[in-house]
Design a protein around this motif. Structure first.
Motif, PDB file in Angstrom:
ATOM      1  N   ILE A   1      14.321  19.035  -4.870  1.00  0.00           N
ATOM      2  CA  ILE A   1      13.609  18.085  -4.739  1.00  0.00           C
ATOM      3  C   ILE A   1      13.869  17.508  -3.287  1.00  0.00           C
ATOM      4  CG2 ILE A   1      12.891  15.828  -5.428  1.00  0.00           C
ATOM      5  CD1 ILE A   1      13.753  16.528  -8.171  1.00  0.00           C
ATOM      6  N   ASP A   2      12.971  17.536  -2.396  1.00  0.00           N
ATOM      7  CA  ASP A   2      13.168  17.106  -0.969  1.00  0.00           C
ATOM      8  C   ASP A   2      12.076  15.917  -1.207  1.00  0.00           C
ATOM      9  OD1 ASP A   2      14.512  19.489  -0.090  1.00  0.00           O
ATOM     10  OD2 ASP A   2      12.605  20.384  -0.045  1.00  0.00           O
TER      11      ASP A   2
ATOM     12  N   LYS B   1      10.191  23.793  -7.661  1.00  0.00           N
ATOM     13  CA  LYS B   1      10.625  22.983  -6.519  1.00  0.00           C
ATOM     14  C   LYS B   1       9.798  21.800  -6.373  1.00  0.00           C
ATOM     15  CE  LYS B   1      12.823  26.399  -3.781  1.00  0.00           C
ATOM     16  NZ  LYS B   1      12.738  27.094  -2.251  1.00  0.00           N
ATOM     17  N   PHE B   2      10.163  20.553  -5.713  1.00  0.00           N
ATOM     18  CA  PHE B   2       9.320  19.466  -5.662  1.00  0.00           C
ATOM     19  C   PHE B   2       9.463  18.950  -4.362  1.00  0.00           C
ATOM     20  CE2 PHE B   2      10.169  20.001 -10.208  1.00  0.00           C
ATOM     21  CZ  PHE B   2       8.788  19.806 -10.799  1.00  0.00           C
TER      22      PHE B   2
ATOM     23  N   ARG C   1       0.783  -1.091  -0.105  1.00  0.00           N
ATOM     24  CA  ARG C   1       0.184   0.143  -0.028  1.00  0.00           C
ATOM     25  C   ARG C   1       0.909   1.251   0.098  1.00  0.00           C
ATOM     26  NH1 ARG C   1      -3.127  -3.774   2.872  1.00  0.00           N
ATOM     27  NH2 ARG C   1      -2.094  -3.158   4.900  1.00  0.00           N
ATOM     28  N   ALA C   2       2.099   1.193  -0.777  1.00  0.00           N
ATOM     29  CA  ALA C   2       2.878   2.396  -0.930  1.00  0.00           C
ATOM     30  C   ALA C   2       2.129   3.327  -1.703  1.00  0.00           C
ATOM     31  CB  ALA C   2       4.179   1.956  -1.423  1.00  0.00           C
ATOM     32  N   ARG C   3       2.379   4.763  -1.158  1.00  0.00           N
ATOM     33  CA  ARG C   3       1.614   6.073  -1.936  1.00  0.00           C
ATOM     34  C   ARG C   3       2.724   6.932  -2.274  1.00  0.00           C
ATOM     35  NH1 ARG C   3      -1.270   2.171  -2.629  1.00  0.00           N
ATOM     36  NH2 ARG C   3      -3.293   2.245  -2.344  1.00  0.00           N
ATOM     37  N   LEU C   4       2.820   7.176  -3.214  1.00  0.00           N
ATOM     38  CA  LEU C   4       3.965   8.336  -3.612  1.00  0.00           C
ATOM     39  C   LEU C   4       3.147   9.535  -4.126  1.00  0.00           C
ATOM     40  CD1 LEU C   4       7.072   9.175  -3.950  1.00  0.00           C
ATOM     41  CD2 LEU C   4       6.604   8.740  -6.294  1.00  0.00           C
ATOM     42  N   LYS C   5       3.379  10.708  -3.476  1.00  0.00           N
ATOM     43  CA  LYS C   5       2.912  11.915  -3.838  1.00  0.00           C
ATOM     44  C   LYS C   5       3.696  13.145  -4.171  1.00  0.00           C
ATOM     45  CE  LYS C   5      -0.573  15.585  -2.189  1.00  0.00           C
ATOM     46  NZ  LYS C   5      -1.510  15.853  -1.317  1.00  0.00           N
ATOM     47  N   VAL C   6       3.723  13.590  -5.194  1.00  0.00           N
ATOM     48  CA  VAL C   6       4.523  14.652  -5.846  1.00  0.00           C
ATOM     49  C   VAL C   6       4.049  15.846  -5.684  1.00  0.00           C
ATOM     50  CG1 VAL C   6       6.442  15.391  -7.651  1.00  0.00           C
ATOM     51  CG2 VAL C   6       6.028  13.031  -7.023  1.00  0.00           C
ATOM     52  N   THR C   7       4.522  16.982  -4.825  1.00  0.00           N
ATOM     53  CA  THR C   7       3.726  18.322  -4.664  1.00  0.00           C
ATOM     54  C   THR C   7       4.658  19.350  -5.505  1.00  0.00           C
ATOM     55  OG1 THR C   7       2.774  17.626  -2.774  1.00  0.00           O
ATOM     56  CG2 THR C   7       2.698  19.768  -3.138  1.00  0.00           C
ATOM     57  N   PRO C   8       4.552  19.973  -6.534  1.00  0.00           N
ATOM     58  CA  PRO C   8       5.443  21.002  -7.155  1.00  0.00           C
ATOM     59  C   PRO C   8       4.993  22.333  -6.521  1.00  0.00           C
ATOM     60  CG  PRO C   8       3.384  20.480  -8.694  1.00  0.00           C
ATOM     61  CD  PRO C   8       3.450  19.599  -7.405  1.00  0.00           C
TER      62      PRO C   8
ATOM     63  N   VAL D   1       3.743  16.635 -13.915  1.00  0.00           N
ATOM     64  CA  VAL D   1       3.281  17.102 -12.673  1.00  0.00           C
ATOM     65  C   VAL D   1       3.244  18.511 -12.576  1.00  0.00           C
ATOM     66  CG1 VAL D   1       3.521  17.032 -10.034  1.00  0.00           C
ATOM     67  CG2 VAL D   1       4.095  14.985 -11.454  1.00  0.00           C
ATOM     68  N   PHE D   2       4.626  19.380 -12.857  1.00  0.00           N
ATOM     69  CA  PHE D   2       4.610  20.673 -13.017  1.00  0.00           C
ATOM     70  C   PHE D   2       3.674  21.553 -13.800  1.00  0.00           C
ATOM     71  CE2 PHE D   2       6.480  24.879 -14.325  1.00  0.00           C
ATOM     72  CZ  PHE D   2       6.598  25.443 -12.790  1.00  0.00           C
ATOM     73  N   ARG D   3       3.591  20.955 -15.288  1.00  0.00           N
ATOM     74  CA  ARG D   3       2.902  21.363 -16.199  1.00  0.00           C
ATOM     75  C   ARG D   3       1.314  21.440 -15.848  1.00  0.00           C
ATOM     76  NH1 ARG D   3       2.181  17.407 -20.975  1.00  0.00           N
ATOM     77  NH2 ARG D   3       1.049  16.415 -19.463  1.00  0.00           N
TER      78      ARG D   3
END
Length: 395
Positions: free
Chosen positions: A374-375, A288-289, A273-280, A349-351
């Motif tokens: 990128i953090d 930045k991400f 149940r891994a979940r990756l979220k990228v927030t630009p 994601v940024f676009r």
């Protein structure tokens, strides 16, 4: 009389509509199940190797069928100044017309991929017989050897490699690349292509010589090839490919092995149940991400102790977080600072969030991406396999 003539004409038309003008008999076709691409021996030429199935011999039998050879495939190769020219030259050695509709795999060698794959993408996307879910991979070995290697389980080697891709989500060590996502990345202005890596490894054991472990080479799926435009720029290790899959395929589960805190043993941890979220974000004309991965996990095998206490659980969580973060950090570092190629789809994601700003940044996105901050943050929680208190196991 006129009615009889009209009836005859009508019957002729109906019969012509139900006849099979375009019918192709299977015994008249060379059915390709895998194809290899490489540079030819002569400068400026391309070598095409085709794995062709023998319908009479591909029955999974131990002995050869009557009139057959016992080999389920027949491999041939030819060179030409283009892919189409090389395929046409296959007709010099193949008694049947090459047929692509059942092809499982396209594999290219490293030299060919580094020179550029624009012609490959163009040819195989124009070919109306080819399926867009055909697997695509790069190999450090000779592609003609890869496509002609017999596996131990499947009768047709091309199908065997296709099954490796189908089951890849269980292992999670290579991207499930095919013609569709290759063309998508190739035509995109916000991401770069990345293809799976296949190679020959001495893993098989001969039934006739069981004492010779690894005497048979088998195709192994692991790692990836990174691209910038249509040219391959380098390899991604198995560890880096694991980090890559969190971005590309939303990898949900896998196994990591970490050391025990109280002895020299190891424990196997299954994350799920891994979940990756990228927030630009965008400030001072700099993107930045923030990358955050959350997952649950179970200890499925332990060499640490018979009873695992709360301290071991916390240590296992920290080590799992460090391992997963290391996988992600390593692929980000390779993408940004070595290959300068956004195959992580961060541009997408940024676009989506900053469409106006993207119109300006897309002109030189790979350079902008290489300088972006990128953090990465990982949080893992072990749900079962340890003791919360004496006699009570967390479930």
């Amino acid at each position: 009389m006129k009615r009889a003539a009209g009836l005859v004409i009508t019957l002729i038309i109906l019969l012509s509509q139900t006849s099979c003008f375009g019918l192709r008999q299977i015994n008249e076709l060379a059915i390709v199940t895998a194809v290899g691409l490489g540079l030819g021996d002569k400068p400026g030429t391309i070598k095409v190797s085709a794995q062709i199935i023998r319908p009479a011999d591909a029955r999974g039998q131990t002995g050869a069928p009557s009139g057959g050879t016992g080999q389920p495939i027949y491999s041939i190769s030819a060179e030409g100044t283009s892919i189409f020219d090389a395929i046409r030259n296959l007709g010099r050695v193949s008694s049947r017309r090459v047929y692509w509709a059942h092809n499982f795999l396209i594999v290219m060698d490293e030299d060919y991929a580094r020179k550029g794959i624009k012609d490959m993408v163009d040819f195989f996307t124009r070919n109306h017989e080819l399926r867009m879910n055909t697997r695509v991979a790069v190999t450090p070995d000779l592609p003609d050897q890869v496509v002609s290697t017999i596996t131990g389980l499947e009768v047709v080697p091309g199908e065997a490699v296709d099954r490796l891709f189908q089951n890849n989500h269980v292992v999670g060590r290579a991207p499930a690349s095919d013609m569709m996502n290759l063309e998508e990345a190739f035509l995109s202005s916000s991401t770069e292509p990345v293809l799976a890596r296949v190679q020959l490894k001495p893993r098989g054991i001969s039934n006739k010589k069981p004492e010779e472990h690894g005497s048979l080479k088998q195709v192994e799926l692991g790692g990836a090839a990174a691209f910038l435009g249509d040219k391959m720029v380098g390899w991604l290790s198995v560890k880096e490919a694991r980090g890559l899959l969190f971005f590309l395929e939303k990898l949900g589960s896998g196994i990591e092995v970490v050391k025990c805190p109280n002895n020299d043993g190891v424990m196997s941890i299954e994350f799920k149940r891994a979940r990756l979220k990228v927030t630009p974000s965008y400030a001072n004309k700099e993107p930045k991400f923030g990358v955050r991965l959350t997952t649950e996990a179970d200890i499925v095998e332990s060499g640490c102790a018979i009873h695992l206490d709360e301290g071991i659980r916390q240590d296992a969580e920290e080590k799992l977080e460090q391992r997963l973060k290391s996988n992600i950090d390593s692929v980000i570092d390779k993408a940004q600072h070595r290959y300068h190629s956004d195959f992580l789809k961060l541009g997408d994601v940024f676009r989506n969030k900053y469409p106006e700003e993207w119109r300006v940044l897309k002109r030189d996105w790979n350079r902008t991406f290489s300088d972006a901050k990128i953090d990465v943050e990982v949080e893992a929680t072990i749900k079962s396999g340890v003791l919360k208190s004496v006699g009570t196991e967390i479930r």
